[in-house]
Design a protein around this motif. Structure first.
Motif: not given
Length: 370
Positions: A163-169, A187-191, A196-197, A204-206
């Protein structure tokens, strides 16, 4: 000639640097022959042929920045492009950032001096040469890649759910380090769900929305948190029932609270732990630093010679322009005398040549005095 205002990770925390960031549109509105370089670890303004008092008047928080001038500024640019000024020595992300900042300024028409352009392009060339000719960039060269390396050492990535939290720099840097790794699921989670998408698609994740974070934490074997949130998002209470998990917090300020360490089934690592990994890699690279400095020294000498040649070329060009103006004026005078006075062609030519030589000699003297 060249002036740099510099604020970086050596002097300021990330949150402090954030307060020193400059509005790009306003910066380029105020300054020609300038480049703005801003990353999470530095804010630098590069000026060519600008008066320091003018810069001081127009730059907010001027007193917070270190000032580098001429040769010191050029050497700094070379060290910057070579990865010697990075948070982890040998991290070459800055080379691409410098190049992009240069291209941005150039596209805006802000690189108007050949001399300025030559300095920046030489810095980029130095960085490229260092990358090719030394091993200073081998191994983990950023906090993000150090995080991935740490996971690989602890448990490996193959067959794991991450799980990767944060899709910034910083999250994007983690994503780059994760590419081509054999991970079961990412899995990528971002506010901001769209970010995130986008990152999940690249990996290649969700992607998931932030309100689904609790469920994702239970599913993950490994959590890498890299948000820019001002407060912790992972607390002991929130992760109490997620089971055996490795959590790596590379956010600054931190995304986790220390009390998570009280849960024996969770292994928590922060930037401080990653610095240990970085220090091990730094020891391997220390022997490469003299090689890099030798390249910088060599290329600096080459640049100075080219800048001197360029200066002479510009002076000669200006001198030739002045000579042409003199020639045109004297020719016009000679023609006017020949037309309006009863004087022989030979005498007009003689006077013309003497006047021309006299003016040229005066200009030559002025040229050498300057």
């Amino acid at each position: 000639m060249i002036t740099i205002l510099k604020a970086d990770h050596k002097k300021y925390r990330v949150d402090e640097l954030e307060k020193l960031r400059v509005d790009e549109e306003e910066f380029y509105k105020n300054f020609d022959n300038s480049i703005l370089l801003q990353t999470c670890n530095r804010v630098e303004m590069i000026f060519f042929n600008h008066d320091l008092e003018e810069i001081k008047r127009k730059v907010k928080n001027f007193d917070k920045f270190d000032i580098l001038i001429d040769d010191e500024a050029i050497i700094h640019l070379f060290r910057l492009a070579s990865g010697l000024e990075s948070m982890i020595v040998g991290e070459f992300q800055i080379l691409g950032q410098l190049k992009n900042s240069y291209l941005k300024a150039k596209n805006l028409g802000k690189i108007k001096s050949k001399e300025f352009e030559k300095i920046i392009l030489k810095a980029i060339h130095v960085g490229q040469r260092v990358r090719l000719e030394t091993d200073i960039g081998k191994g983990s060269v950023s906090i993000a890649s150090a995080a991935v390396e740490l996971v690989e050492k602890l448990t490996g990535l193959e067959g794991k759910n991450l799980l990767l939290i944060g899709a910034g720099e910083m999250g994007t840097l983690v994503a780059k380090a994760l590419k081509e790794k054999k991970i079961k699921a990412i899995i990528v989670a971002n506010r901001t769900y769209e970010k995130a998408e986008s990152l999940a698609k690249e990996l290649g994740g969700i992607a998931i929305k932030f309100d689904k974070l609790k469920e994702a934490l239970k599913y993950a074997d490994i959590v890498i948190s890299a948000t820019s949130a001002p407060h912790p998002i992972l607390t002991k209470e929130r992760v109490r029932d997620i089971g055996e998990t490795i959590i790596i917090d590379i956010a600054n300020p931190r995304d986790t609270t220390d009390d998570i360490r009280e849960l024996s089934y969770i292994k928590l690592f922060t930037i401080d732990d990653l610095r240990i990994v970085a220090e091990e890699n730094l020891k391997k690279r220390e022997k490469e630093i003299p090689k890099v400095e030798e390249i910088i020294k060599e290329e600096f000498k080459v640049l100075k010679e080219k800048l001197e040649d360029l200066k002479v070329e510009e002076e000669i060009k200006e001198f030739c322009k002045v000579l042409e103006e003199i020639r045109e004026r004297e020719v016009k005078k000679a023609i006017d005398i020949f037309k309006n006075k009863n004087i022989s062609f030979e005498e007009v030519l003689e006077n013309f040549s003497k006047a021309l030589c006299k003016r040229v000699i005066c200009e030559v003297k002025r040229f050498y005095k300057n």
